[in-house]
Write a protein that holds these residues in place. Structure first.
Motif, PDB file in Angstrom:
ATOM      1  N   ARG A 218       0.818  -1.211   0.000  1.00  0.00           N
ATOM      2  CA  ARG A 218       0.000   0.000   0.000  1.00  0.00           C
ATOM      3  C   ARG A 218       0.856   1.267   0.000  1.00  0.00           C
ATOM      4  N   SER A 219       2.037   1.194   0.630  1.00  0.00           N
ATOM      5  CA  SER A 219       2.890   2.383   0.689  1.00  0.00           C
ATOM      6  C   SER A 219       4.338   1.980   0.899  1.00  0.00           C
ATOM      7  N   SER A 220       5.237   2.853   0.465  1.00  0.00           N
ATOM      8  CA  SER A 220       6.671   2.724   0.713  1.00  0.00           C
ATOM      9  C   SER A 220       7.129   3.955   1.479  1.00  0.00           C
ATOM     10  N   THR A 221       8.050   3.750   2.413  1.00  0.00           N
ATOM     11  CA  THR A 221       8.534   4.851   3.241  1.00  0.00           C
ATOM     12  C   THR A 221      10.051   4.823   3.284  1.00  0.00           C
ATOM     13  N   VAL A 222      10.644   6.009   3.170  1.00  0.00           N
ATOM     14  CA  VAL A 222      12.101   6.144   3.291  1.00  0.00           C
ATOM     15  C   VAL A 222      12.389   7.197   4.348  1.00  0.00           C
ATOM     16  N   LEU A 223      13.249   6.834   5.294  1.00  0.00           N
ATOM     17  CA  LEU A 223      13.645   7.737   6.369  1.00  0.00           C
ATOM     18  C   LEU A 223      15.162   7.877   6.376  1.00  0.00           C
ATOM     19  N   LEU A 224      15.637   9.105   6.439  1.00  0.00           N
ATOM     20  CA  LEU A 224      17.065   9.399   6.575  1.00  0.00           C
ATOM     21  C   LEU A 224      17.223  10.270   7.811  1.00  0.00           C
ATOM     22  N   MET A 225      17.938   9.778   8.827  1.00  0.00           N
ATOM     23  CA  MET A 225      18.071  10.514  10.081  1.00  0.00           C
ATOM     24  C   MET A 225      19.535  10.815  10.368  1.00  0.00           C
ATOM     25  N   SER A 226      19.859  12.100  10.417  1.00  0.00           N
ATOM     26  CA  SER A 226      21.192  12.545  10.811  1.00  0.00           C
ATOM     27  C   SER A 226      21.100  13.145  12.217  1.00  0.00           C
ATOM     28  N   GLU A 227      22.195  13.701  12.697  1.00  0.00           N
ATOM     29  CA  GLU A 227      22.173  14.324  14.012  1.00  0.00           C
ATOM     30  C   GLU A 227      21.357  15.608  14.001  1.00  0.00           C
ATOM     31  N   LYS A 228      21.170  16.201  12.817  1.00  0.00           N
ATOM     32  CA  LYS A 228      20.526  17.519  12.741  1.00  0.00           C
ATOM     33  C   LYS A 228      19.115  17.489  12.191  1.00  0.00           C
ATOM     34  N   GLU A 229      18.771  16.459  11.387  1.00  0.00           N
ATOM     35  CA  GLU A 229      17.440  16.459  10.799  1.00  0.00           C
ATOM     36  C   GLU A 229      16.994  15.061  10.405  1.00  0.00           C
ATOM     37  N   ILE A 230      15.697  14.964  10.166  1.00  0.00           N
ATOM     38  CA  ILE A 230      15.081  13.746   9.645  1.00  0.00           C
ATOM     39  C   ILE A 230      14.408  14.082   8.328  1.00  0.00           C
ATOM     40  N   GLN A 231      14.713  13.316   7.304  1.00  0.00           N
ATOM     41  CA  GLN A 231      13.986  13.387   6.043  1.00  0.00           C
ATOM     42  C   GLN A 231      13.077  12.166   5.975  1.00  0.00           C
ATOM     43  N   TYR A 232      11.790  12.421   5.807  1.00  0.00           N
ATOM     44  CA  TYR A 232      10.798  11.346   5.925  1.00  0.00           C
ATOM     45  C   TYR A 232       9.859  11.421   4.731  1.00  0.00           C
ATOM     46  N   GLY A 233       9.962  10.437   3.848  1.00  0.00           N
ATOM     47  CA  GLY A 233       9.170  10.450   2.618  1.00  0.00           C
ATOM     48  C   GLY A 233       8.301   9.224   2.505  1.00  0.00           C
ATOM     49  N   GLU A 234       7.133   9.386   1.905  1.00  0.00           N
ATOM     50  CA  GLU A 234       6.204   8.279   1.726  1.00  0.00           C
ATOM     51  C   GLU A 234       5.596   8.332   0.333  1.00  0.00           C
ATOM     52  N   ARG A 235       5.448   7.162  -0.278  1.00  0.00           N
ATOM     53  CA  ARG A 235       4.718   7.017  -1.530  1.00  0.00           C
ATOM     54  C   ARG A 235       3.555   6.062  -1.287  1.00  0.00           C
ATOM     55  N   PHE A 237       0.352   4.024  -2.801  1.00  0.00           N
ATOM     56  CA  PHE A 237      -0.071   3.454  -4.080  1.00  0.00           C
ATOM     57  C   PHE A 237      -1.559   3.117  -4.018  1.00  0.00           C
ATOM     58  N   SER A 238      -2.286   3.558  -5.040  1.00  0.00           N
ATOM     59  CA  SER A 238      -3.716   3.267  -5.118  1.00  0.00           C
ATOM     60  C   SER A 238      -4.119   3.200  -6.579  1.00  0.00           C
ATOM     61  N   LYS A 239      -5.379   2.862  -6.816  1.00  0.00           N
ATOM     62  CA  LYS A 239      -5.881   2.802  -8.180  1.00  0.00           C
ATOM     63  C   LYS A 239      -5.847   4.164  -8.869  1.00  0.00           C
ATOM     64  N   ASP A 240      -5.738   5.231  -8.067  1.00  0.00           N
ATOM     65  CA  ASP A 240      -5.689   6.586  -8.622  1.00  0.00           C
ATOM     66  C   ASP A 240      -4.278   7.046  -8.935  1.00  0.00           C
ATOM     67  N   GLY A 241      -3.278   6.204  -8.616  1.00  0.00           N
ATOM     68  CA  GLY A 241      -1.897   6.567  -8.904  1.00  0.00           C
ATOM     69  C   GLY A 241      -1.047   6.564  -7.649  1.00  0.00           C
ATOM     70  N   ILE A 242       0.006   7.382  -7.646  1.00  0.00           N
ATOM     71  CA  ILE A 242       0.960   7.446  -6.540  1.00  0.00           C
ATOM     72  C   ILE A 242       0.892   8.822  -5.899  1.00  0.00           C
ATOM     73  N   ASN A 243       0.745   8.835  -4.590  1.00  0.00           N
ATOM     74  CA  ASN A 243       0.744  10.086  -3.833  1.00  0.00           C
ATOM     75  C   ASN A 243       2.072  10.205  -3.091  1.00  0.00           C
ATOM     76  N   ASN A 244       2.852  11.234  -3.401  1.00  0.00           N
ATOM     77  CA  ASN A 244       4.158  11.440  -2.790  1.00  0.00           C
ATOM     78  C   ASN A 244       4.075  12.516  -1.709  1.00  0.00           C
ATOM     79  N   GLN A 245       4.700  12.236  -0.574  1.00  0.00           N
ATOM     80  CA  GLN A 245       4.814  13.248   0.474  1.00  0.00           C
ATOM     81  C   GLN A 245       6.234  13.233   1.024  1.00  0.00           C
TER      82      GLN A 245
END
Length: 251
Positions: A218-235, A237-245
């Motif tokens: 249903r979804s894929s998630t990628v997390l990158l965590m350094s000492e200063k920040e977190i980058q958190y992305g999600e895709r 998946f549905s019949k309507d396409g891909i929603n990226n955040q």
């Protein structure tokens, strides 16, 4: 969540790197990642049926994620939702190790699970199957629907792919991790695990990215965590396409 690949304290910048796929029945209502209204420090998706989650982070850098332990013979009637465990780990105000140790007394309240919780400096794994509490050592790890680093084909392939990405050129790291999570070729029958489901289901569940008529990634998630920040992305998946955040948290 049915596959969590993660590199812990092996990258020169990102102490914690996570690439994960959530597999679920398509009809189960779900909200994409967002800051929760009642707990605004939590950034996570949400299972709208039981109101828990499978993976999330907090504004202070705590991370938690969970996979189910596959046992078709397990009796689940009357048991609590495993998604509560991730939400409570993120909400817990004290030491996350203490929270995990406290789960032992509730082992039989939940179906089998694997839970990761901690931050970039201290990360733990707990399973109510075998009651295993383990401090994660630096390295590249993976967990699917058995215990940590069980050499299922998807876990082996995912760990190898993550290692290859991290030893190569570092530009477009997030995109490369999302691409890894898209691998949808089933494993050969000869190396499939035997988990108590039919051979047809073992084949269908064997890729990193699952597709079928009623159940899949249903979804894929990628997390990158350094000492200063977190980058958190999600895709999503549905019949309507891909929603990226994509969200960035400054620590």
């Amino acid at each position: 969540m049915c596959l969590i690949l993660f590199a812990y304290q092996v990258h020169p910048v990102y102490k914690l790197i996570v690439a994960a796929n959530r597999d679920e029945f398509y009809q189960r209502p779900t909200a994409p990642i967002h800051y929760w209204a009642e707990s605004p420090e939590i950034l996570a998706g949400r299972d709208l049926e039981k109101m828990g989650t499978w993976m999330g982070v907090t504004a202070k850098g705590r991370f938690a994620a969970l996979t189910n332990y596959r046992n078709p013979q397990e009796l689940t009637e009357g048991k609590r939702s495993r998604g509560e465990l991730v939400a409570e780990a993120l909400k817990h105000k004290g030491n996350v190790k203490d929270y995990l140790q406290g789960l032992v007394k509730n082992n039989h309240d939940y179906p089998g699970y694997n839970l990761l919780a901690g931050d970039a400096n201290e990360l733990f794994y707990y399973s109510n199957i075998g009651q295993m509490l383990q401090k994660i050592e630096p390295g590249i790890h993976g967990v699917s629907n058995h215990q940590l680093n069980t050499e299922w084909p998807k876990v082996k392939l995912g760990r190898e792919g993550l290692s290859e990405i991290l030893t190569g050129k570092q530009e477009d790291l997030t995109d490369k991790l999302f691409e890894l999570l898209q691998h949808s070729d089933p494993a050969p029958d000869g190396i499939l695990p035997s988990t108590g489901v039919s051979l047809e289901w073992e084949r269908m569940l064997s890729p990193l990215f699952i597709k079928s008529e009623h159940y899949g990634t249903r979804s894929s998630t990628v997390l990158l965590m350094s000492e200063k920040e977190i980058q958190y992305g999600e895709r999503v998946f549905s019949k309507d396409g891909i929603n990226n955040q994509q969200y960035t948290i400054t620590l």
